[in-house]
Design a protein around this motif. Structure first.
Motif, PDB file in Angstrom:
ATOM      1  N   ARG A 124       0.845  -1.193   0.000  1.00  0.00           N
ATOM      2  CA  ARG A 124       0.000   0.000   0.000  1.00  0.00           C
ATOM      3  C   ARG A 124       0.883   1.246   0.000  1.00  0.00           C
ATOM      4  N   THR A 125       0.462   2.245  -0.741  1.00  0.00           N
ATOM      5  CA  THR A 125       1.296   3.440  -0.860  1.00  0.00           C
ATOM      6  C   THR A 125       0.905   4.516   0.153  1.00  0.00           C
ATOM      7  N   ALA A 141      -6.566 -14.664  -4.945  1.00  0.00           N
ATOM      8  CA  ALA A 141      -7.371 -13.448  -4.812  1.00  0.00           C
ATOM      9  C   ALA A 141      -7.292 -12.848  -3.410  1.00  0.00           C
ATOM     10  N   ASP A 142      -6.747 -13.595  -2.457  1.00  0.00           N
ATOM     11  CA  ASP A 142      -6.742 -13.121  -1.068  1.00  0.00           C
ATOM     12  C   ASP A 142      -5.936 -11.841  -0.885  1.00  0.00           C
ATOM     13  N   THR A 143      -4.680 -11.863  -1.366  1.00  0.00           N
ATOM     14  CA  THR A 143      -3.812 -10.710  -1.139  1.00  0.00           C
ATOM     15  C   THR A 143      -4.383  -9.417  -1.724  1.00  0.00           C
ATOM     16  N   PRO A 144      -4.824  -9.401  -2.987  1.00  0.00           N
ATOM     17  CA  PRO A 144      -5.424  -8.161  -3.511  1.00  0.00           C
ATOM     18  C   PRO A 144      -6.579  -7.668  -2.642  1.00  0.00           C
ATOM     19  N   GLN A 145      -7.413  -8.586  -2.184  1.00  0.00           N
ATOM     20  CA  GLN A 145      -8.552  -8.215  -1.345  1.00  0.00           C
ATOM     21  C   GLN A 145      -8.075  -7.625  -0.024  1.00  0.00           C
ATOM     22  N   LEU A 146      -7.100  -8.296   0.602  1.00  0.00           N
ATOM     23  CA  LEU A 146      -6.584  -7.822   1.885  1.00  0.00           C
ATOM     24  C   LEU A 146      -5.907  -6.463   1.743  1.00  0.00           C
ATOM     25  N   LEU A 147      -5.211  -6.281   0.617  1.00  0.00           N
ATOM     26  CA  LEU A 147      -4.568  -4.982   0.367  1.00  0.00           C
ATOM     27  C   LEU A 147      -5.619  -3.892   0.216  1.00  0.00           C
ATOM     28  N   ALA A 148      -6.662  -4.200  -0.552  1.00  0.00           N
ATOM     29  CA  ALA A 148      -7.696  -3.193  -0.798  1.00  0.00           C
ATOM     30  C   ALA A 148      -8.448  -2.858   0.485  1.00  0.00           C
ATOM     31  N   LEU A 169      -2.160  -8.229  -9.069  1.00  0.00           N
ATOM     32  CA  LEU A 169      -1.775  -6.903  -8.600  1.00  0.00           C
ATOM     33  C   LEU A 169      -2.070  -5.856  -9.672  1.00  0.00           C
ATOM     34  N   PHE A 170      -1.820  -6.241 -10.930  1.00  0.00           N
ATOM     35  CA  PHE A 170      -2.107  -5.325 -12.029  1.00  0.00           C
ATOM     36  C   PHE A 170      -3.563  -4.881 -11.977  1.00  0.00           C
ATOM     37  N   SER A 171      -4.458  -5.832 -11.741  1.00  0.00           N
ATOM     38  CA  SER A 171      -5.873  -5.447 -11.769  1.00  0.00           C
ATOM     39  C   SER A 171      -6.255  -4.607 -10.558  1.00  0.00           C
ATOM     40  N   VAL A 172      -5.605  -4.840  -9.404  1.00  0.00           N
ATOM     41  CA  VAL A 172      -5.883  -3.990  -8.243  1.00  0.00           C
ATOM     42  C   VAL A 172      -5.414  -2.554  -8.516  1.00  0.00           C
ATOM     43  N   ILE A 173      -4.221  -2.469  -9.121  1.00  0.00           N
ATOM     44  CA  ILE A 173      -3.619  -1.149  -9.308  1.00  0.00           C
ATOM     45  C   ILE A 173      -4.261  -0.399 -10.473  1.00  0.00           C
ATOM     46  N   GLU A 174      -4.352  -1.040 -11.645  1.00  0.00           N
ATOM     47  CA  GLU A 174      -4.768  -0.328 -12.849  1.00  0.00           C
ATOM     48  C   GLU A 174      -6.274  -0.352 -13.078  1.00  0.00           C
ATOM     49  N   GLU A 175      -6.914  -1.477 -12.717  1.00  0.00           N
ATOM     50  CA  GLU A 175      -8.350  -1.556 -12.989  1.00  0.00           C
ATOM     51  C   GLU A 175      -9.170  -1.023 -11.825  1.00  0.00           C
ATOM     52  N   GLU A 176      -8.770  -1.367 -10.597  1.00  0.00           N
ATOM     53  CA  GLU A 176      -9.546  -0.923  -9.435  1.00  0.00           C
ATOM     54  C   GLU A 176      -8.995   0.360  -8.834  1.00  0.00           C
ATOM     55  N   LYS A 177      -7.842   0.824  -9.346  1.00  0.00           N
ATOM     56  CA  LYS A 177      -7.264   2.100  -8.918  1.00  0.00           C
ATOM     57  C   LYS A 177      -7.074   2.196  -7.398  1.00  0.00           C
ATOM     58  N   HIS A 224      -3.475  -2.418 -23.679  1.00  0.00           N
ATOM     59  CA  HIS A 224      -4.575  -3.139 -23.043  1.00  0.00           C
ATOM     60  C   HIS A 224      -5.862  -2.876 -23.806  1.00  0.00           C
ATOM     61  N   GLU A 225      -6.668  -3.890 -23.989  1.00  0.00           N
ATOM     62  CA  GLU A 225      -7.848  -3.791 -24.845  1.00  0.00           C
ATOM     63  C   GLU A 225      -8.825  -2.706 -24.383  1.00  0.00           C
ATOM     64  N   THR A 226      -9.075  -2.610 -23.058  1.00  0.00           N
ATOM     65  CA  THR A 226     -10.067  -1.631 -22.595  1.00  0.00           C
ATOM     66  C   THR A 226      -9.438  -0.436 -21.897  1.00  0.00           C
ATOM     67  N   LEU A 227      -8.320  -0.640 -21.195  1.00  0.00           N
ATOM     68  CA  LEU A 227      -7.720   0.467 -20.451  1.00  0.00           C
ATOM     69  C   LEU A 227      -6.858   1.348 -21.347  1.00  0.00           C
ATOM     70  N   GLY A 228      -6.392   0.778 -22.459  1.00  0.00           N
ATOM     71  CA  GLY A 228      -5.601   1.556 -23.401  1.00  0.00           C
ATOM     72  C   GLY A 228      -4.198   1.896 -22.937  1.00  0.00           C
ATOM     73  N   ILE A 229      -3.711   1.219 -21.867  1.00  0.00           N
ATOM     74  CA  ILE A 229      -2.340   1.527 -21.436  1.00  0.00           C
ATOM     75  C   ILE A 229      -1.373   0.539 -22.075  1.00  0.00           C
TER      76      ILE A 229
END
Lengths: 379, 425
Positions: A155-156, A237-244, A258-266, A333-338
């Protein structure tokens, strides 16, 4: 005669129509002779399976009309395949497994050995498939797709860190500078390696040290220093959830999660690539398929593992293609465009320090080390 | 009697006969047998179903825990040649054993059996599967002398311990899995306990029994008053209450377990509430999940209906007049409850306790999700051996031990309380 000529003409027209339909999809699929028209594919479900559907099976189904049946059983593929084999009723055509499982299935005689160069397409520049796939070919039965890695996210926004952020692996073990709960996998693999590296073992000596009882004890002693602050996860899936949720401040998981937590869920989370552990994921073909199903599998695989298709998959998920020749083709990325290149575990900037999962070693010692690890956990 | 009573029930020899002259006893037996046969045919489909889908798998599992044909089937010549070799001699076997092994190995390699054998032997000695895989094709191309050849491929082939393991593992029936299931192993010095840092199963058996008892007890403690309330209020209220009991019962187990995660975690609802009310400080948040507390709370909640329903069905039948009579004779509320009411509910308590206990002893999904490291059960290890390490023999042995433990407890329960004294509804 007239009628015959008419029929011939009609079939030529329909043939050319179907040919143009195929070329419209920009692919040169050779015809598949004596092939079944259904394909039962086993995968992991979720975003990963979705990336396979989009990049491999949808285009293939469009070109050939083959019906795909997806079974989300990769998690227990080895045990299920063994049970199917014992019952003499293998219903799967193609199974997506991680490298260690492929080795295991090959050892058990449950997966078919494949001749990579004969079966898979060469790279676009003509490089043989075996060379293009390189060290991802971990078993004689394994047809690799992707490189994924297990690494740390943190976490930042942790106030107690006074603005500092972890920059290297061993910060995981630094409770003074980085207080807070960490998440580690409830398995010895990777944790043992990381602990030993942070205890001063050189990377090239890792497995020699781990082969001794003292080596494992040493790793567990290192883990003991943070044991009270660890939450042990068993699902990716546990770690992303616990981080969020803010339950933990850092934790290990697969880089795609982690990519999806950071880039998709911001979420306020960042990656720590230091000493990421590389693993491969790919296909195996069950042993003893009837000929028509086997032909279909081979036909599909040649298409689904070519250079372009592997690069396409990276549009949907941040796992690196297993072919060297696919890397330059990875786009946005197909939808995020990054740009996806920098999020690949195989990106040179992320590869400062890496460990490649030593499947060979773990296949021999995992039961033994796991017993010690679980006994240690229970203490 | 006169002669014209020929159809009298007693004939001359004193045997009772039916109208057609057959002895009554026999004719009755025939009729009964026909009856029995008919009812047997009626239950035959069920019997076959139970046999095929329940008894056979259990028998198969029991057998797996001792079955060890793979070694003597894959390398029969080696097993025979090793009979004359004594591991105590301190020397690796001679060339004759290696020659036999080479012949076996070539055959096994062709049938792709050599790696399977390696996996089997790896359970006895870590490293064996790597040794067999590594030897693979190279070993099939060896020429005499084989001993040197094998040792050149890997020096472990010259090790006494390698061959001692193969010799120990060669009988077609093994006790190795059962030994492993109680943290013991067979070494060259006989059966010994494993080193302290590898023992896990006995400990987990103990913990499983202990936590199951705790869960059973807390279910009883929470369930008894609810069942009492259900049985003694008006029909209207009790119907509403019943729905409240059954609703969670019908909800997916995974949903309920995940809900407990949301409630119990450190940044979860309960902790947030306690911090908000000022009962605990923000830094002193309670740890209620990923440990035994998590397992006990979540499992008690999940298994509670199995306690309430049998209790309720028994309490429903207890007439209120007994307690009234006791009170009218001067008993206090407590005495009337404890001496009169409670003994009548014992069959329900027994049924509920047995149900909850036996269900919880085999649970593994909930402990896996909320148990952390201190709240996992023996079933989690069985699942690990089934699906991850694929050591089905060990999983079977653990399963057998669990089954035996449950049966012993059941027997003890029967002796102490009496199994007739259980009422399920």
């Amino acid at each position: 005669m007239k009628l015959n000529r008419l029929l011939l003409a009609a079939s030529v027209i329909s043939l050319s129509a179907s040919v143009s339909a195929v070329t419209a999809n920009a692919m040169d699929l050779p015809p598949c002779e004596n092939c079944s028209d259904e394909l039962t594919v086993v995968s992991w479900g979720g975003a990963y399976q979705n990336s396979q559907v989009k990049a491999y099976s949808d285009p293939y189904a469009e070109a050939t009309g083959v019906k795909f049946i997806y079974d989300e059983s990769s998690n227990e593929a080895v045990a299920k395949l063994r049970a199917m084999n014992e019952a003499n009723n293998v219903t799967w055509d193609l199974v997506d497994v991680e490298g260690p499982d492929a080795v295991r299935l090959c050892d058990e005689g449950l997966a078919m050995e494949v001749d990579v160069d004969a079966m898979l397409a060469p790279a676009t520049d003509g490089t043989a498939a075996s060379e293009d796939f390189g060290e991802s070919l971990v078993s004689a039965c394994f047809i690799p797709q992707i490189v994924f890695s297990t690494t740390f996210g943190y976490r930042t926004d942790v106030a107690a860190w006074n603005g500092a952020t972890p920059t290297e692996l061993c910060d995981i073990f630094d409770l003074e500078k980085f207080p807070g709960k960490r998440a580690l996998e409830k398995r010895p693999k990777k944790n043992i390696e990381w602990a030993l590296i942070c205890d001063g073992v050189a990377k090239e000596d890792l497995y020699d040290v781990m082969e001794t009882d003292e080596g494992i004890e040493r790793a567990l002693a290192k883990l003991d220093t943070i044991k009270d602050d660890v939450i042990w996860w068993s699902a990716g899936a546990d770690t992303p959830q616990l981080l969020a949720d803010g339950e933990i401040v850092m934790g290990s998981t697969y880089n795609g999660r982690l990519f999806s937590v950071i880039e998709e869920e911001k979420q306020p989370v960042a990656m720590l690539w230091d000493y990421q552990v590389f693993d491969f994921d790919g296909w195996i073909i069950p042993e003893g398929l009837p000929e028509d199903r086997l032909n279909r599998v081979k036909h599909f695989l040649r298409f689904a593992t070519d250079t372009q298709r592997l690069a396409d998959q990276a549009k949907y998920i941040s796992y690196g293609p297993a072919r060297a020749s696919s890397a330059p083709l990875v786009g946005k990325h197909e939808t995020l465009g990054i740009e996806m290149g920098q999020h690949m575990p195989t990106d040179p900037n992320n590869m400062g320090n890496i460990i490649v999962n030593n499947i060979e070693w773990w296949s021999s010692y995992s039961d033994d080390v796991d017993a010690k690890f679980q006994a240690w956990l229970a203490r | 009697m006169s002669a014209n009573t020929a159809y009298d029930e007693y004939s001359d020899d004193g045997v009772m006969r039916t109208a057609d002259g057959k002895p009554l006893k026999r004719s009755l037996a025939i009729a009964l047998r026909r009856e029995k046969l008919r009812s047997f045919l009626l239950i035959l489909p069920l019997l076959l179903f139970v046999f095929v889908s329940f008894l056979m798998p259990i028998a198969d599992m029991l057998f797996r825990s001792v079955e060890n044909g793979i070694v003597s089937e894959t390398i029969p010549r080696t097993v025979k040649a090793l009979e004359d070799w004594d591991p105590g001699s301190g020397e690796a076997p001679d060339e004759s054993v290696f020659a036999a092994f080479h012949a076996d190995f070539v055959e096994a390699f062709e049938n792709k059996q050599h790696t399977r054998l390696g996996l089997r032997l790896n359970y006895e000695q870590p490293g064996m599967s790597g040794l067999f895989r590594k030897s693979g094709r190279r070993a099939t191309k060896l020429v005499p002398p084989y001993k040197e050849g094998f040792v050149e491929i890997d020096e472990d082939w010259g090790d006494v311990e390698t061959w001692a393991v193969i010799k120990r593992a060669s009988p077609p029936i093994t006790d190795g899995y059962f030994l492993a299931a109680v943290d013991a192993e067979r070494t060259s010095e006989g059966i010994q306990m494993k080193p302290e840092n590898e023992r896990i199963y006995l400990f987990l058996f103990g913990r499983t029994l202990y936590l199951s008892l705790v869960i059973t007890f807390s279910c009883l403690l929470l369930g008894y008053p609810i069942a009492f309330l259900l049985a003694n209020t008006t029909l209207r209220t009790s119907n509403v209450l019943m729905i409240l009991v059954l609703l969670p019962f019908w909800t997916s187990l995974l949903v309920r377990t995940s809900a407990w995660k949301v409630l119990l975690q450190q940044q979860g609802v309960i902790n947030d509430f306690l911090v908000w009310t000022g009962i605990i400080s923000d830094t002193g948040r309670l740890i209620m999940i990923n440990n035994q507390t998590g397992t006990i709370v979540a499992m008690t909640h999940i298994l509670l209906p199995f306690m309430i329903l049998p209790l309720y069905s028994v309490m429903k039948t207890i007439s209120p007049s007994y307690v009234r009579a006791a009170k009218s004779l001067g008993a206090t509320d407590w005495t009337a409850f404890w001496r009169i009411y409670f003994p009548q509910t014992v069959p329900g308590v027994g049924a509920g306790a047995i149900l909850v206990f036996i269900l919880s002893i085999g649970y593994y999904i909930t402990p896996e999700l909320v148990g952390g490291t201190s709240g996992i059960f023996i079933s989690n290890r069985i699942a690990y051996n089934i699906s991850t390490s694929l050591n089905w023999g060990l999983a079977a042995a653990l399963g057998v031990l669990l089954l035996v433990a449950v049966m012993l407890l059941f027997y003890a329960y029967d002796k102490v309380v009496g199994i007739d004294n259980v009422k399920l509804g």
